[in-house]
Write a protein that holds these residues in place. Structure first.
Motif, PDB file in Angstrom:
ATOM      1  N   GLU A 115       5.289  21.774  -6.658  1.00 17.87           N
ATOM      2  CA  GLU A 115       5.810  21.291  -7.687  1.00 17.87           C
ATOM      3  C   GLU A 115       7.260  20.759  -7.660  1.00 17.87           C
ATOM      4  O   GLU A 115       7.341  20.349  -8.551  1.00 17.87           O
ATOM      5  N   LYS A 116       7.906  20.965  -6.600  1.00 18.23           N
ATOM      6  CA  LYS A 116       9.014  20.289  -6.624  1.00 18.23           C
ATOM      7  C   LYS A 116       9.292  19.291  -5.920  1.00 18.23           C
ATOM      8  O   LYS A 116       9.867  18.294  -6.136  1.00 18.23           O
ATOM      9  N   PHE A 117       8.927  19.255  -4.813  1.00 18.01           N
ATOM     10  CA  PHE A 117       8.277  17.885  -4.032  1.00 18.01           C
ATOM     11  C   PHE A 117       7.543  17.731  -3.531  1.00 18.01           C
ATOM     12  O   PHE A 117       6.478  17.757  -3.465  1.00 18.01           O
ATOM     13  N   GLN A 118       7.701  15.770  -3.308  1.00 15.38           N
ATOM     14  CA  GLN A 118       6.506  16.054  -3.072  1.00 15.38           C
ATOM     15  C   GLN A 118       6.935  14.191  -2.149  1.00 15.38           C
ATOM     16  O   GLN A 118       8.035  13.788  -2.280  1.00 15.38           O
ATOM     17  N   PHE A 119       5.541  14.087  -1.224  1.00 15.88           N
ATOM     18  CA  PHE A 119       5.938  12.973  -0.128  1.00 15.88           C
ATOM     19  C   PHE A 119       5.270  11.737  -0.637  1.00 15.88           C
ATOM     20  O   PHE A 119       4.941  11.408  -0.976  1.00 15.88           O
ATOM     21  N   LEU A 120       6.772  10.491  -0.025  1.00 22.50           N
ATOM     22  CA  LEU A 120       5.967   8.855  -0.697  1.00 22.50           C
ATOM     23  C   LEU A 120       6.100   8.474   0.479  1.00 22.50           C
ATOM     24  O   LEU A 120       6.864   8.204   1.824  1.00 22.50           O
ATOM     25  N   GLY A 121       5.698   7.153   0.527  1.00 21.24           N
ATOM     26  CA  GLY A 121       5.133   6.264   1.940  1.00 21.24           C
ATOM     27  C   GLY A 121       5.078   4.552   1.573  1.00 21.24           C
ATOM     28  O   GLY A 121       3.799   5.221   0.360  1.00 21.24           O
ATOM     29  N   SER A 122       4.856   3.854   1.965  1.00 16.12           N
ATOM     30  CA  SER A 122       4.417   2.844   1.295  1.00 16.12           C
ATOM     31  C   SER A 122       4.477   1.368   3.130  1.00 16.12           C
ATOM     32  O   SER A 122       5.534   1.876   3.721  1.00 16.12           O
ATOM     33  N   VAL A 123       3.809   0.939   3.091  1.00 15.27           N
ATOM     34  CA  VAL A 123       3.920  -0.584   3.509  1.00 15.27           C
ATOM     35  C   VAL A 123       3.429  -1.499   2.949  1.00 15.27           C
ATOM     36  O   VAL A 123       2.659  -1.668   1.710  1.00 15.27           O
ATOM     37  N   ARG A 124       4.415  -2.960   2.819  1.00 12.22           N
ATOM     38  CA  ARG A 124       4.678  -3.471   2.310  1.00 12.22           C
ATOM     39  C   ARG A 124       4.753  -5.434   3.118  1.00 12.22           C
ATOM     40  O   ARG A 124       5.158  -5.093   4.241  1.00 12.22           O
ATOM     41  N   THR A 125       4.621  -6.567   2.213  1.00  8.76           N
ATOM     42  CA  THR A 125       4.510  -7.727   2.838  1.00  8.76           C
ATOM     43  C   THR A 125       5.992  -8.533   2.809  1.00  8.76           C
ATOM     44  O   THR A 125       6.069  -7.900   1.017  1.00  8.76           O
ATOM     45  N   ASN A 126       6.363  -9.122   2.931  1.00 11.27           N
ATOM     46  CA  ASN A 126       8.000  -9.909   1.254  1.00 11.27           C
ATOM     47  C   ASN A 126       8.001 -11.102   2.332  1.00 11.27           C
ATOM     48  O   ASN A 126       8.905 -11.097   2.711  1.00 11.27           O
ATOM     49  N   TYR A 127       7.146 -12.187   1.856  1.00 10.79           N
ATOM     50  CA  TYR A 127       6.738 -13.138   2.515  1.00 10.79           C
ATOM     51  C   TYR A 127       7.917 -14.115   1.324  1.00 10.79           C
ATOM     52  O   TYR A 127       8.375 -14.046   0.216  1.00 10.79           O
ATOM     53  N   ASN A 128       8.427 -15.111   2.457  1.00  7.37           N
ATOM     54  CA  ASN A 128       9.511 -15.889   1.822  1.00  7.37           C
ATOM     55  C   ASN A 128       8.888 -17.366   1.030  1.00  7.37           C
ATOM     56  O   ASN A 128       8.718 -17.911   1.490  1.00  7.37           O
ATOM     57  N   ALA A 129       9.192 -17.746   0.049  1.00  9.62           N
ATOM     58  CA  ALA A 129       8.912 -18.405  -1.088  1.00  9.62           C
ATOM     59  C   ALA A 129       9.318 -19.963  -0.555  1.00  9.62           C
ATOM     60  O   ALA A 129       9.297 -20.835  -0.637  1.00  9.62           O
ATOM     61  N   GLY A 130      10.955 -19.729  -0.297  1.00 14.06           N
ATOM     62  CA  GLY A 130      11.401 -20.582  -0.156  1.00 14.06           C
ATOM     63  C   GLY A 130      11.368 -22.042   0.982  1.00 14.06           C
ATOM     64  O   GLY A 130      10.487 -21.465   2.271  1.00 14.06           O
ATOM     65  N   ILE A 131      10.936 -23.300  -0.126  1.00 13.26           N
ATOM     66  CA  ILE A 131      10.909 -24.457   0.467  1.00 13.26           C
ATOM     67  C   ILE A 131      11.472 -25.484   1.704  1.00 13.26           C
ATOM     68  O   ILE A 131      12.883 -25.113   1.137  1.00 13.26           O
TER      69      ILE A 131
ATOM     70  N   LEU B 190       0.946  -1.692  -0.119  1.00 17.07           N
ATOM     71  CA  LEU B 190       0.149  -0.316   0.340  1.00 17.07           C
ATOM     72  C   LEU B 190       0.447   1.071  -0.031  1.00 17.07           C
ATOM     73  O   LEU B 190       1.960   1.298   0.543  1.00 17.07           O
ATOM     74  N   GLY B 191       0.296   2.089  -0.759  1.00 15.72           N
ATOM     75  CA  GLY B 191       1.464   3.206  -1.339  1.00 15.72           C
ATOM     76  C   GLY B 191       1.001   4.793  -1.122  1.00 15.72           C
ATOM     77  O   GLY B 191      -0.510   4.514  -1.160  1.00 15.72           O
ATOM     78  N   TYR B 192       1.601   5.756  -0.970  1.00 11.63           N
ATOM     79  CA  TYR B 192       1.049   6.725  -1.097  1.00 11.63           C
ATOM     80  C   TYR B 192       1.975   8.137  -1.157  1.00 11.63           C
ATOM     81  O   TYR B 192       2.895   7.926  -1.185  1.00 11.63           O
ATOM     82  N   ALA B 193       1.020   9.143  -2.138  1.00 11.55           N
ATOM     83  CA  ALA B 193       2.080  10.141  -2.447  1.00 11.55           C
ATOM     84  C   ALA B 193       1.251  11.454  -2.388  1.00 11.55           C
ATOM     85  O   ALA B 193       0.171  11.109  -2.250  1.00 11.55           O
ATOM     86  N   LYS B 194       2.079  11.911  -1.484  1.00  9.71           N
ATOM     87  CA  LYS B 194       1.974  13.509  -1.581  1.00  9.71           C
ATOM     88  C   LYS B 194       1.684  15.220  -2.244  1.00  9.71           C
ATOM     89  O   LYS B 194       3.243  14.821  -1.283  1.00  9.71           O
ATOM     90  N   ASP B 195       1.815  15.743  -2.774  1.00  9.04           N
ATOM     91  CA  ASP B 195       2.905  17.298  -3.900  1.00  9.04           C
ATOM     92  C   ASP B 195       2.960  18.137  -2.531  1.00  9.04           C
ATOM     93  O   ASP B 195       1.953  18.583  -1.935  1.00  9.04           O
ATOM     94  N   PHE B 196       3.747  18.430  -2.256  1.00  7.39           N
ATOM     95  CA  PHE B 196       3.877  20.033  -1.357  1.00  7.39           C
ATOM     96  C   PHE B 196       3.908  20.877  -2.266  1.00  7.39           C
ATOM     97  O   PHE B 196       2.896  21.525  -1.819  1.00  7.39           O
TER      98      PHE B 196
END
Length: 396
Positions: free
Chosen positions: A275-291, A267-273
């Motif tokens: 014309e030159k600056f933008q805030f970015l944020g995200s949350v993500r899972t990283n599940y391991n597929a190895g057996i 899930l991500g979010y972006a907000k312009d301050f």
């Protein structure tokens, strides 16, 4: 991304019962991505050099216990490192004002190195002899050169909404797969050291990976900020035999692999301050597929120390006339609890490895660049044209 400097620390707990935690610290400067985009008519083309993956887990730990009549030593070493690079070209075409399709063709280079060492011995100081001795050493290198991967995607673009899907094929038609390994086991048996050694330096391994399906959606909110959501699915790969070694010194050995099906969310979010600056944020899972597989004298598999993790990233995008820059921090932490990483090592009982959970945390500084070569070219042309006009306005 010309480089991504990162520092990470992993804590595996007191796996050897020494009263001291086992830690792994890594610092790297990882070249990640280079792309060049151009257009011909209605078609857009992108040329890409991508560091698809890079990993490095390294542990060195030993214990020394001394008494008046005996000295006991236990040691563990583990090293799993490698990288995967993609080279390719992609093209996209607008079907209508709202729909587009794209296809990309990549060639991959994969190289991985996996090794571990386990040892345990007890020395009788009074009688000046070994009472116990065990050693297990394993090394495996696997490479794949110019296997192919295809990506096919479709996208919908509305006034405030974007929706896309991408399917990625497993690797196919490699130019060359190769591997070599050595496994040496020694044990003290009634005063004699018995060694079993299996070596093979000419292996043509089978390498399989999963189908991938990515679904993404983004929406422009009333305050002009953007919210996006992504689901990534990796199919399962049933357990299979990568190779079977030649029979050397009494014992042959097979190496097995496989992948679990995995679903990751972000899930991500972006907000312009401005014309030159933008805030970015995200949350993500990283599940391991190895057996995870049990190791024994005749069957072996890679034991992964990577845990399932959650990532939180914050950053800012800086826009200039000819380029944009993204600077941010990514914090990752393990979200599974009881997952003993050494449980399946062939001698975990001898080494008294404890079945306790361990944590994994990482902090990564993100620094990426995007240079707009066409804009730079246009600006240079304007400067040259201006200089030409100025030079012709003066009498000679």
């Amino acid at each position: 991304a010309l480089f991504i400097p990162s520092y990470s620390i992993t804590n595996y707990g007191d796996k050897l019962g020494s009263g001291k935690d086992v830690n792994d610290r890594n610092i790297s400067f990882n070249p990640s991505l280079f792309t060049y985009k151009t257009s011909i008519g209605k078609f857009s083309f992108v040329f890409t050099l991508l560091q698809k993956d890079l990993w490095d887990n390294d542990i060195r730990h030993s214990i020394l216990n001394e008494s008046t009549d005996r000295v006991s030593k236990k040691a563990l070493s583990y090293d799993y490192e490698g990288d995967e690079k993609w080279f390719g070209i992609g093209s996209s075409f607008n079907i209508s004002d709202h729909f587009s399709i794209g296809i990309s063709q990549f060639w991959n280079i994969l190289n991985s190195n996996y090794e571990y060492g386990l040892s345990s011995d007890v020395q009788n100081l009074v009688e000046n002899r070994l009472e116990e001795f065990y050693s297990d050493q394993f090394h495996l290198n696997v490479s794949s050169i110019f296997s192919m991967t295809t990506k096919i995607g479709v996208a919908y673009t509305g006034k405030n909404d974007k929706l896309g899907a991408v399917v990625t094929t497993p690797y196919y038609t490699p130019y060359s797969n190769s591997a070599n390994f050595e496994k040496a086991t020694s044990i003290l048996d009634f005063g004699r050291t018995v060694m079993t050694n299996t070596i093979d330096f000419d292996i043509d391994p089978v390498i399989k990976n999963a189908w991938e399906v990515d679904l993404g959606y983004s929406r422009i909110l009333p305050d002009s900020s953007e919210l996006w959501f992504k689901v990534a699915y990796h199919s399962a790969v049933d357990e299979y035999e990568m190779f079977t070694s030649d029979r050397i010194n009494l014992e042959g050995l097979s190496f097995v692999s496989g992948l679990n099906k995995v679903v990751n969310l972000s899930l991500g979010y972006a907000k312009d301050f401005n014309e030159k600056f933008q805030f970015l944020g995200s949350v993500r899972t990283n599940y391991n597929a190895g057996i995870q597989q049990s190791n024994n004298q005749r069957s072996q598999s890679i034991i992964l120390l990577e845990k399932d993790r959650m990532h939180i990233a914050l950053g800012t995008k800086i826009q200039s006339r000819n380029a944009s820059f993204v600077v941010g921090l990514d914090y990752g932490f393990s979200i599974s609890k009881e997952s003993p990483p050494f449980e399946n090592f062939p001698t975990f009982n001898l080494l008294d490895l404890q079945e306790t959970g361990y944590s994994q945390k990482s902090l990564t500084l993100l620094l990426t660049y995007e240079f707009f070569l066409d804009r730079m070219g246009q600006n240079i042309s304007r400067m040259l044209e201006r200089d030409k006009k100025e030079s012709t306005s003066y009498p000679h």
